[in-house]
Design an enzyme around this catalytic site. Sequence first.
Site, mmCIF file in Angstrom:
data_model
loop_
_atom_site.group_PDB
_atom_site.id
_atom_site.type_symbol
_atom_site.label_atom_id
_atom_site.label_comp_id
_atom_site.label_asym_id
_atom_site.label_seq_id
_atom_site.Cartn_x
_atom_site.Cartn_y
_atom_site.Cartn_z
ATOM 1 N N ASP A 115 4.581 -2.069 -10.087
ATOM 2 C CA ASP A 115 5.505 -2.770 -9.202
ATOM 3 C C ASP A 115 4.734 -3.819 -8.403
ATOM 4 O OD1 ASP A 115 7.879 -3.467 -8.067
ATOM 5 O OD2 ASP A 115 7.937 -1.821 -6.626
ATOM 6 N N LYS B 177 4.563 -9.569 -11.422
ATOM 7 C CA LYS B 177 5.166 -9.391 -12.749
ATOM 8 C C LYS B 177 4.330 -10.058 -13.840
ATOM 9 C CE LYS B 177 7.802 -7.786 -9.786
ATOM 10 N NZ LYS B 177 7.414 -6.453 -9.290
ATOM 11 N N ASP C 152 8.903 -1.929 -12.848
ATOM 12 C CA ASP C 152 10.063 -2.403 -12.101
ATOM 13 C C ASP C 152 10.250 -3.904 -12.294
ATOM 14 O OD1 ASP C 152 12.235 -2.395 -10.409
ATOM 15 O OD2 ASP C 152 11.036 -2.443 -8.569
ATOM 16 N N ASN C 153 11.468 -4.373 -12.020
ATOM 17 C CA ASN C 153 11.801 -5.818 -12.004
ATOM 18 C C ASN C 153 11.541 -6.510 -13.332
ATOM 19 O OD1 ASN C 153 10.358 -5.624 -8.806
ATOM 20 N ND2 ASN C 153 12.547 -5.959 -9.114
ATOM 21 N N GLU D 232 16.905 -4.343 -6.019
ATOM 22 C CA GLU D 232 16.868 -3.559 -4.792
ATOM 23 C C GLU D 232 17.618 -4.252 -3.654
ATOM 24 O OE1 GLU D 232 12.830 -5.609 -5.479
ATOM 25 O OE2 GLU D 232 14.226 -4.366 -6.607
#
Length: 259
Positions: free
Chosen positions: A183, A186, A211-212, A241
């Site tokens: 996380d 990226k 994540d993401n 989120e």
Amino acid sequence: MVSPAIALAFLPFLLTLLIRYRHYLALLCRAVLVPWLRDRATGVPREHRAFQYVLAHAVPGDPRHVLHAFDRWCDRREHLSSVGPVKGRIVERLLRERAPWRVLELGTYCGYGTVLLAQALRPGARLYTVAVDPRHVAVAEKVIRLAGFDERTVELVAGPSEEVIPRLRPRHGLAAADFVFMDHGKRCYLRDLRLLEGHGLLATGATIVADNVLFPGAPHFLQYAKTCGKYRCRVHRASLEYCPGIPDGVAELRCLGDG
């Protein structure tokens, strides 16, 4: 000068854009503009403002209460880029299903993800969490300790992930991770996954959760995970989120052989 007739002709187009992208505009205001203005007005970074709120409203030693306090701050005050409650439930479920002994987190930010992972660990398991920004490390450590986790359960490692990963085994005693949660930046996902592979830090059958992967997105990471033949890859779709109108997702990679 633009004539009123031309301006009126473009008005429906502009309204359509505003309606279509209203969630992204709201995110820009809550995550960038408002915190920036408050940073300048108060002289206190947003991460410290969030910690002061959590410190005032959370029950010390209660991880769930600490997470709920963070969620209330992000829902009502300012947006923080933590995994959040919706995707957090996905991550927690996967962690409990795998019941790993050695967990590695890349990117702790304010400690939200660390607390989420630590409270779901099996007894005797250990979590190593990596953060690059010293300001975030200071806040994360306070949050982790506030939630009731000491160094025996959570080891916080400061430094860039590309520098920390090669020394996890010799300096920190992590032979291989059973579960990895990404996380952080990226653009770093693919690089760090390959670093973990190259240094033999993925246990056989290890799970990597990222994540993401849909917003802001990690397309090269996903392409590699789906085509390299080393992983079984699945994307759990959810929302960003604290922004239910923006689609996002959590990638789950399961090692098919030796890491």
